[in-house]
Design an enzyme around this catalytic site. Sequence first.
Site, mmCIF file in Angstrom:
data_model
loop_
_atom_site.group_PDB
_atom_site.id
_atom_site.type_symbol
_atom_site.label_atom_id
_atom_site.label_comp_id
_atom_site.label_asym_id
_atom_site.label_seq_id
_atom_site.Cartn_x
_atom_site.Cartn_y
_atom_site.Cartn_z
ATOM 1 N N GLY A 98 60.574 34.462 24.528
ATOM 2 C CA GLY A 98 60.301 34.507 23.178
ATOM 3 C C GLY A 98 61.042 35.708 22.486
ATOM 4 O O GLY A 98 61.377 35.370 21.336
ATOM 5 N N GLY A 157 55.659 34.606 28.975
ATOM 6 C CA GLY A 157 54.896 34.104 27.678
ATOM 7 C C GLY A 157 53.578 34.477 27.411
ATOM 8 O O GLY A 157 52.878 33.971 26.583
ATOM 9 N N SER A 167 57.758 38.669 29.347
ATOM 10 C CA SER A 167 57.120 39.467 28.108
ATOM 11 C C SER A 167 57.974 40.592 27.878
ATOM 12 O O SER A 167 57.342 41.741 27.381
ATOM 13 C CB SER A 167 55.652 39.496 28.442
ATOM 14 O OG SER A 167 54.990 38.511 28.279
ATOM 15 N N HIS A 204 64.166 28.280 37.272
ATOM 16 C CA HIS A 204 63.147 28.799 36.081
ATOM 17 C C HIS A 204 61.557 28.519 36.413
ATOM 18 O O HIS A 204 61.588 27.216 36.929
ATOM 19 C CB HIS A 204 63.528 28.516 34.757
ATOM 20 C CG HIS A 204 62.625 29.597 33.951
ATOM 21 N ND1 HIS A 204 61.424 28.902 33.510
ATOM 22 C CD2 HIS A 204 62.788 30.668 33.209
ATOM 23 C CE1 HIS A 204 60.857 29.977 32.619
ATOM 24 N NE2 HIS A 204 61.660 30.953 32.450
ATOM 25 N N TRP A 232 66.384 30.491 25.365
ATOM 26 C CA TRP A 232 65.919 29.877 23.978
ATOM 27 C C TRP A 232 64.830 28.789 24.413
ATOM 28 O O TRP A 232 64.271 28.233 23.577
ATOM 29 C CB TRP A 232 67.070 29.236 23.261
ATOM 30 C CG TRP A 232 67.655 30.468 22.561
ATOM 31 C CD1 TRP A 232 67.602 31.876 22.649
ATOM 32 C CD2 TRP A 232 68.811 30.427 21.676
ATOM 33 N NE1 TRP A 232 68.303 32.732 21.857
ATOM 34 C CE2 TRP A 232 69.182 31.703 21.178
ATOM 35 C CE3 TRP A 232 69.593 29.350 20.996
ATOM 36 C CZ2 TRP A 232 70.216 32.077 20.328
ATOM 37 C CZ3 TRP A 232 70.546 29.590 20.251
ATOM 38 C CH2 TRP A 232 71.021 30.995 19.763
ATOM 39 N N LYS A 233 64.678 28.159 25.833
ATOM 40 C CA LYS A 233 64.028 27.177 26.146
ATOM 41 C C LYS A 233 64.029 26.028 24.936
ATOM 42 O O LYS A 233 65.230 25.670 24.707
ATOM 43 C CB LYS A 233 62.343 27.628 26.139
ATOM 44 C CG LYS A 233 62.561 28.974 26.957
ATOM 45 C CD LYS A 233 61.048 29.277 27.351
ATOM 46 C CE LYS A 233 60.994 30.457 28.297
ATOM 47 N NZ LYS A 233 59.550 31.050 28.879
ATOM 48 N N GLU A 250 60.748 36.945 37.917
ATOM 49 C CA GLU A 250 60.022 36.544 36.557
ATOM 50 C C GLU A 250 58.616 36.173 37.223
ATOM 51 O O GLU A 250 58.201 35.052 37.340
ATOM 52 C CB GLU A 250 60.537 35.445 36.017
ATOM 53 C CG GLU A 250 62.004 35.445 35.478
ATOM 54 C CD GLU A 250 62.045 34.837 34.047
ATOM 55 O OE1 GLU A 250 62.434 35.250 33.057
ATOM 56 O OE2 GLU A 250 62.032 33.397 34.251
#
Length: 254
Positions: A237, A175, A215, A97, A12-13, A169
């Site tokens: 997201g 994003g 994404s 991350h 959820w950042k 990632e």
Amino acid sequence: MSSRTPMIAGNWKMHKSGTQAIEAAERLKTLVKAASGVDIMIAPTFTALFQVGQVLKGSPIALGAQNMHWEQQGAFTGEISADMLVDAGCSQVIIGHSERRQYFGETDETVNRKIKAALQAKLTPVFCIGETESQRLAGETFSVLDKQVRNGLKDFVFSDLGNLVVAYEPVWAIGTGQTATREQAQEAHENIRSLLETLFNKDLASSTRILYGGSVKPDNVRALMEMPDVDGALVGGASLDPDTFSKLVFFNEN
Ligand code: PGA
């Protein structure tokens, strides 16, 4: 078909207040009630962890944190230890991350220390690696991944790492809406898995889940998940809206 249980994780950042996080967790809990054969994790902000943990009690959704410090306690203003995360209800923690590497000075060395501390506290580390766009364009993707894995997992033996989850990632896909193709993801995952075999052993390589992140959306998750070495997704997201995230959890039905 691998024997690894698929895993769908939501990062959820720096989004959602406590109230919003509780609402989203409650909704998600209802939506994924019928899910089976898939592990689910959400990682809210630190300040919402305890409350969300209360909501998730008795549900199959695991609580994860987005970061931690490697020391157990002490004069480290603004930091949170692994034991504190466990105390708040976490069973997992995202480590390394790319946003932490890019904006907060995270290095392979701090990642390595954090993974050690997480394992000591019995937290499952979700260890993130990935190349930048310029590294990919320069043909350095596999050497970057190699270095990140070797350094991040330095000084471990295979028996330490039974819980490890790796997340590939690519930075250029996070994003941006520019998802890696499933062939690109598969190639990277296969590479990472064979490196795990070289560094540790075949058992660890074949049991470790490697998630793809960057994404991931309901309309591309299934194609990615069909690849033999893609064991799940780490989602930013598309994890914020519980209805969208639940579609990822039910990726088989998309
Ligand atoms: P994204 O983020 O799904 O918004 O691309 C992925 C991540 O940062 O884990």
